[in-house]
Design a protein around this motif. Sequence first.
Motif, PDB file in Angstrom:
ATOM      1  N   ARG A 324      62.734   3.665  30.010  1.00  0.00           N
ATOM      2  CA  ARG A 324      61.336   4.461  30.183  1.00  0.00           C
ATOM      3  C   ARG A 324      60.504   3.132  30.014  1.00  0.00           C
ATOM      4  NH1 ARG A 324      63.995   8.826  28.205  1.00  0.00           N
ATOM      5  NH2 ARG A 324      63.336   8.449  26.047  1.00  0.00           N
ATOM      6  N   VAL A 325      60.343   2.291  29.091  1.00  0.00           N
ATOM      7  CA  VAL A 325      59.458   1.459  28.728  1.00  0.00           C
ATOM      8  C   VAL A 325      59.419   0.423  30.016  1.00  0.00           C
ATOM      9  CG1 VAL A 325      58.825  -0.194  27.206  1.00  0.00           C
ATOM     10  CG2 VAL A 325      59.597   1.631  26.232  1.00  0.00           C
ATOM     11  N   MET A 326      60.688   0.042  30.357  1.00  0.00           N
ATOM     12  CA  MET A 326      60.671  -0.950  31.410  1.00  0.00           C
ATOM     13  C   MET A 326      60.385  -0.862  32.887  1.00  0.00           C
ATOM     14  SD  MET A 326      61.622  -3.687  29.487  1.00  0.00           S
ATOM     15  CE  MET A 326      61.870  -4.719  31.057  1.00  0.00           C
ATOM     16  N   GLY A 327      60.495   0.600  32.843  1.00  0.00           N
ATOM     17  CA  GLY A 327      59.923   0.804  34.551  1.00  0.00           C
ATOM     18  C   GLY A 327      59.701   2.511  34.763  1.00  0.00           C
ATOM     19  N   THR A 328      60.455   3.260  34.036  1.00  0.00           N
ATOM     20  CA  THR A 328      60.432   4.553  34.683  1.00  0.00           C
ATOM     21  C   THR A 328      58.881   5.323  34.481  1.00  0.00           C
ATOM     22  OG1 THR A 328      62.802   4.752  34.420  1.00  0.00           O
ATOM     23  CG2 THR A 328      61.316   6.900  34.421  1.00  0.00           C
ATOM     24  N   THR A 329      58.349   5.063  33.152  1.00  0.00           N
ATOM     25  CA  THR A 329      57.168   5.528  32.645  1.00  0.00           C
ATOM     26  C   THR A 329      56.045   4.890  33.704  1.00  0.00           C
ATOM     27  OG1 THR A 329      57.840   6.024  30.290  1.00  0.00           O
ATOM     28  CG2 THR A 329      55.556   5.735  30.733  1.00  0.00           C
ATOM     29  N   ALA A 330      56.288   3.801  34.165  1.00  0.00           N
ATOM     30  CA  ALA A 330      55.296   3.021  34.976  1.00  0.00           C
ATOM     31  C   ALA A 330      55.482   3.902  36.290  1.00  0.00           C
ATOM     32  CB  ALA A 330      55.307   1.547  34.816  1.00  0.00           C
ATOM     33  N   ALA A 331      56.570   3.916  36.784  1.00  0.00           N
ATOM     34  CA  ALA A 331      56.762   4.468  37.973  1.00  0.00           C
ATOM     35  C   ALA A 331      56.005   5.854  38.175  1.00  0.00           C
ATOM     36  CB  ALA A 331      58.285   4.445  38.380  1.00  0.00           C
ATOM     37  N   ASP A 332      56.232   6.683  37.029  1.00  0.00           N
ATOM     38  CA  ASP A 332      55.998   7.928  36.986  1.00  0.00           C
ATOM     39  C   ASP A 332      54.155   7.928  36.867  1.00  0.00           C
ATOM     40  OD1 ASP A 332      57.946   8.952  37.007  1.00  0.00           O
ATOM     41  OD2 ASP A 332      58.412   9.604  34.999  1.00  0.00           O
ATOM     42  N   LEU A 333      53.649   7.021  36.090  1.00  0.00           N
ATOM     43  CA  LEU A 333      52.160   6.939  35.790  1.00  0.00           C
ATOM     44  C   LEU A 333      51.483   6.566  37.357  1.00  0.00           C
ATOM     45  CD1 LEU A 333      51.884   5.196  32.407  1.00  0.00           C
ATOM     46  CD2 LEU A 333      50.801   7.481  33.248  1.00  0.00           C
ATOM     47  N   PHE A 334      52.160   5.633  37.920  1.00  0.00           N
ATOM     48  CA  PHE A 334      51.534   4.914  38.983  1.00  0.00           C
ATOM     49  C   PHE A 334      52.260   5.547  40.449  1.00  0.00           C
ATOM     50  CE2 PHE A 334      50.520   2.054  35.721  1.00  0.00           C
ATOM     51  CZ  PHE A 334      49.103   2.024  35.826  1.00  0.00           C
ATOM     52  N   ASP A 335      52.853   6.732  40.627  1.00  0.00           N
ATOM     53  CA  ASP A 335      53.421   7.235  41.687  1.00  0.00           C
ATOM     54  C   ASP A 335      54.144   6.127  42.532  1.00  0.00           C
ATOM     55  OD1 ASP A 335      53.967   9.215  43.387  1.00  0.00           O
ATOM     56  OD2 ASP A 335      52.035   9.342  44.318  1.00  0.00           O
ATOM     57  N   LEU A 336      54.902   5.478  42.090  1.00  0.00           N
ATOM     58  CA  LEU A 336      55.501   4.400  42.715  1.00  0.00           C
ATOM     59  C   LEU A 336      57.094   4.768  43.303  1.00  0.00           C
ATOM     60  CD1 LEU A 336      54.954   1.310  40.321  1.00  0.00           C
ATOM     61  CD2 LEU A 336      53.624   1.910  42.251  1.00  0.00           C
TER      62      LEU A 336
END
Length: 336
Positions: A324-336
């Motif tokens: 989550r820290v490395m990528g999943t949370t950012a993907a969700d936040l920025f709709d990637l």
Amino acid sequence: MRIDVHNHYLPEPFVDLLLDMDTPVGLETDGDRLYMRHQFSGTASVASGNRIPVNEGFVDIDARMTWMDEYAIDRTLVSVSTPNPLASAFTTDQSTRLVRAINDGFANAAATSSDRLTGLGMLPLREPEAARAEVNRIADDPGLCGVALPTALPDGKLSAPELKPVFDAIDDHDLTAFIHPHGNRLSEILDENESFLNPLVVFPTDTTLQVARLIYDGFFDDHDFDVVLSHMGGALLHLAGRLDRGRREIDDPAARPDRPIVEYLEEFYYDTISFHQPVFNAAVETVGVDHFVFGTDYPFDEEDVDTALADINAVVPDGADRERVMGTTAADLFDL
């Protein structure tokens, strides 16, 4: 999946426009080297006459891709820190043109890099109507996935009434904002050979002060877009108890903010840039591991990916949490 949310890039249209402008903030060439001119310089600048050398990572996509491959980084979300296009050294018209050049360049770079590089669009906040239009453009541009906000403007806070329609538009489009400092008046008291303290102390101090001001202004009661704070939010999480107690000591139930301070801190997201595991541990304990996203500060000289990764591995031992820290949370936040 690795997504770096704190990464800097100077796109070609922005570089070209700055080189054409004769301003105290900007870019200049010296022989075959490119340098940033800024009133708030950084660690590498002391040995270079208080100019920041522009290494190839700032301007060369191929060099950036090589660096990403070295560290298995799938995507970088890029923003501009320095030279700051919102600086008072620029006229309002120059500032707006520079911001648009950044966003155009980010969109072009996203296409060139097959979306391994995605832009956090800037806003010409010194011209609110233009800024609101730029929010709409960012929302519709596939090469831009969010907005990059300063902690404040040269002449005021983000909570200024004339900027409310801009942030209403960010709410309407459900965009996530990455907040990054650009320095403040503390820089003016530093000696010439102390400019290295700007990124080390002044920048995170600026985030701490300006975000606290916005909380107390009720800015985050009026707006509900998600926020990612750079440099692990400065000292905000370490001051959580002090800030919260201060609000409770204000003997006015109608005073803003509307909720306990800690609740706002628990809603923000933070990058992982700390370089000190006990601090990182305390931050995770304060707001939870779900509120951290991987960041490097590449290609500034403060960047140290090996240490950043080692800290994450030590502080976040659970594999699912680390993902989550490395990528999943950012993907969700920025709709990637």
